[in-house]
Design a protein around this motif. Structure first.
Motif, PDB file in Angstrom:
ATOM      1  N   SER A  32       0.668  11.125 -11.328  1.00 13.25           N
ATOM      2  CA  SER A  32      -0.209  10.009 -10.485  1.00 13.25           C
ATOM      3  C   SER A  32       0.996   8.542 -10.692  1.00 13.25           C
ATOM      4  O   SER A  32       1.321   8.317 -11.808  1.00 13.25           O
ATOM      5  CB  SER A  32      -1.442   9.565 -10.734  1.00 13.25           C
ATOM      6  N   VAL A  33       1.199   8.013  -9.462  1.00 12.12           N
ATOM      7  CA  VAL A  33       1.954   6.680  -9.494  1.00 12.12           C
ATOM      8  C   VAL A  33       1.407   5.854  -8.959  1.00 12.12           C
ATOM      9  O   VAL A  33       0.858   5.610  -7.863  1.00 12.12           O
ATOM     10  CB  VAL A  33       3.294   6.966  -8.916  1.00 12.12           C
ATOM     11  N   GLY A  34       1.118   4.465  -9.652  1.00 13.98           N
ATOM     12  CA  GLY A  34       0.548   3.259  -9.239  1.00 13.98           C
ATOM     13  C   GLY A  34       1.393   2.375  -8.650  1.00 13.98           C
ATOM     14  O   GLY A  34       2.617   2.357  -9.021  1.00 13.98           O
ATOM     15  N   SER A  35       0.760   1.483  -7.860  1.00  8.22           N
ATOM     16  CA  SER A  35       1.564   0.355  -7.453  1.00  8.22           C
ATOM     17  C   SER A  35       1.280  -1.000  -8.043  1.00  8.22           C
ATOM     18  O   SER A  35       0.286  -1.180  -8.877  1.00  8.22           O
ATOM     19  CB  SER A  35       1.089   0.075  -5.948  1.00  8.22           C
ATOM     20  N   ASP A  36       2.133  -2.092  -7.393  1.00  7.44           N
ATOM     21  CA  ASP A  36       1.559  -3.303  -8.038  1.00  7.44           C
ATOM     22  C   ASP A  36       0.319  -3.790  -7.130  1.00  7.44           C
ATOM     23  O   ASP A  36       0.169  -3.182  -6.112  1.00  7.44           O
ATOM     24  CB  ASP A  36       2.901  -4.270  -7.855  1.00  7.44           C
ATOM     25  N   LYS A  37      -0.152  -4.868  -7.290  1.00  7.94           N
ATOM     26  CA  LYS A  37      -1.366  -5.458  -6.660  1.00  7.94           C
ATOM     27  C   LYS A  37      -0.820  -6.032  -5.243  1.00  7.94           C
ATOM     28  O   LYS A  37       0.068  -6.524  -5.289  1.00  7.94           O
ATOM     29  CB  LYS A  37      -2.096  -6.148  -7.460  1.00  7.94           C
ATOM     30  N   SER A  38      -1.672  -5.778  -4.177  1.00  7.40           N
ATOM     31  CA  SER A  38      -1.383  -6.025  -2.865  1.00  7.40           C
ATOM     32  C   SER A  38      -1.777  -7.659  -2.912  1.00  7.40           C
ATOM     33  O   SER A  38      -2.291  -8.316  -3.948  1.00  7.40           O
ATOM     34  CB  SER A  38      -2.312  -5.552  -1.866  1.00  7.40           C
ATOM     35  N   GLY A  39      -1.426  -8.252  -1.690  1.00  9.50           N
ATOM     36  CA  GLY A  39      -1.974  -9.887  -1.612  1.00  9.50           C
ATOM     37  C   GLY A  39      -3.351  -9.926  -1.358  1.00  9.50           C
ATOM     38  O   GLY A  39      -4.092  -8.657  -1.189  1.00  9.50           O
ATOM     39  N   SER A  40      -4.077 -10.987  -1.347  1.00 10.83           N
ATOM     40  CA  SER A  40      -5.512 -11.165  -1.425  1.00 10.83           C
ATOM     41  C   SER A  40      -6.042 -11.266  -0.049  1.00 10.83           C
ATOM     42  O   SER A  40      -7.102 -11.455   0.156  1.00 10.83           O
ATOM     43  CB  SER A  40      -6.101 -12.415  -2.175  1.00 10.83           C
ATOM     44  N   ASN A  41      -5.024 -11.219   1.071  1.00 17.51           N
ATOM     45  CA  ASN A  41      -5.495 -11.386   2.439  1.00 17.51           C
ATOM     46  C   ASN A  41      -5.939 -10.124   3.113  1.00 17.51           C
ATOM     47  O   ASN A  41      -5.288  -8.930   2.678  1.00 17.51           O
ATOM     48  CB  ASN A  41      -4.466 -12.171   3.242  1.00 17.51           C
ATOM     49  N   VAL A  42      -6.634 -10.139   4.117  1.00 18.26           N
ATOM     50  CA  VAL A  42      -7.048  -8.859   4.881  1.00 18.26           C
ATOM     51  C   VAL A  42      -5.846  -8.434   5.570  1.00 18.26           C
ATOM     52  O   VAL A  42      -4.940  -9.220   6.047  1.00 18.26           O
ATOM     53  CB  VAL A  42      -7.905  -9.370   6.026  1.00 18.26           C
ATOM     54  N   GLY A  43      -5.402  -6.962   5.373  1.00 17.95           N
ATOM     55  CA  GLY A  43      -4.228  -6.398   5.898  1.00 17.95           C
ATOM     56  C   GLY A  43      -3.136  -6.407   5.061  1.00 17.95           C
ATOM     57  O   GLY A  43      -1.923  -5.861   5.325  1.00 17.95           O
ATOM     58  N   ASP A  44      -3.116  -7.176   3.872  1.00 19.05           N
ATOM     59  CA  ASP A  44      -2.087  -7.294   2.852  1.00 19.05           C
ATOM     60  C   ASP A  44      -1.891  -5.817   2.499  1.00 19.05           C
ATOM     61  O   ASP A  44      -2.928  -4.923   2.188  1.00 19.05           O
ATOM     62  CB  ASP A  44      -2.188  -8.108   1.901  1.00 19.05           C
ATOM     63  N   THR A  45      -0.605  -5.171   2.243  1.00 18.77           N
ATOM     64  CA  THR A  45      -0.429  -3.894   1.660  1.00 18.77           C
ATOM     65  C   THR A  45       0.400  -3.916   0.485  1.00 18.77           C
ATOM     66  O   THR A  45       0.855  -4.968  -0.004  1.00 18.77           O
ATOM     67  CB  THR A  45       0.406  -3.224   2.694  1.00 18.77           C
ATOM     68  N   THR A  46       0.454  -2.861   0.025  1.00 15.22           N
ATOM     69  CA  THR A  46       1.054  -2.610  -1.534  1.00 15.22           C
ATOM     70  C   THR A  46       1.537  -1.243  -1.260  1.00 15.22           C
ATOM     71  O   THR A  46       0.849  -0.254  -0.470  1.00 15.22           O
ATOM     72  CB  THR A  46       0.539  -2.758  -2.754  1.00 15.22           C
ATOM     73  N   THR A  47       2.713  -0.695  -1.709  1.00  9.52           N
ATOM     74  CA  THR A  47       3.379   0.637  -1.739  1.00  9.52           C
ATOM     75  C   THR A  47       3.347   1.291  -3.201  1.00  9.52           C
ATOM     76  O   THR A  47       3.636   0.512  -4.164  1.00  9.52           O
ATOM     77  CB  THR A  47       4.510   1.037  -0.869  1.00  9.52           C
TER      78      THR A  47
END
Length: 99
Positions: A32-47
């Motif tokens: 399993s590979v985790g990401s960094d945290k996304s931004g705090s706004n609706v629709g912000d993404t992280t990969t």
């Protein structure tokens, strides 16, 4: 890796269900590979991207408040998680395997 899965119910409703589908795959290596945290706004993404030589087999999103807009796979190695409005952000979790 343990032979178990866990159901999580943060809302306090009377029940939660979990399902595990298990198989034997000698020689298959998964991680399993985790990401960094996304931004705090609706629709912000992280990969989260699988290491070289691995192929993505699953994609999930985690949020401390369980407020997400889901997760989806891009190509053969990337998981994208979408923030649904949690001011704390979300994380992508890619399940990656090679054989």
């Amino acid at each position: 890796m343990p032979n178990a899965c866990r159901g999580y119910n943060p809302g306090g409703s009377p029940s939660v269900y979990a399902f595990a589908a298990c198989c034997s795959a000698p020689g298959l290596k998964c991680r399993s590979v985790g990401s960094d945290k996304s931004g705090s706004n609706v629709g912000d993404t992280t990969t989260s991207t699988c290491p070289e030589g691995y192929i993505i087999t699953g994609c999930n999103v985690r949020s401390p408040l369980m407020i997400t807009d889901g997760a989806y796979i891009v190509g053969v190695d990337t998981c994208v998680a979408v923030n649904g409005g949690s001011r704390r952000g979300v994380w992508a979790l890619a399940n990656c395997c090679k054989g």
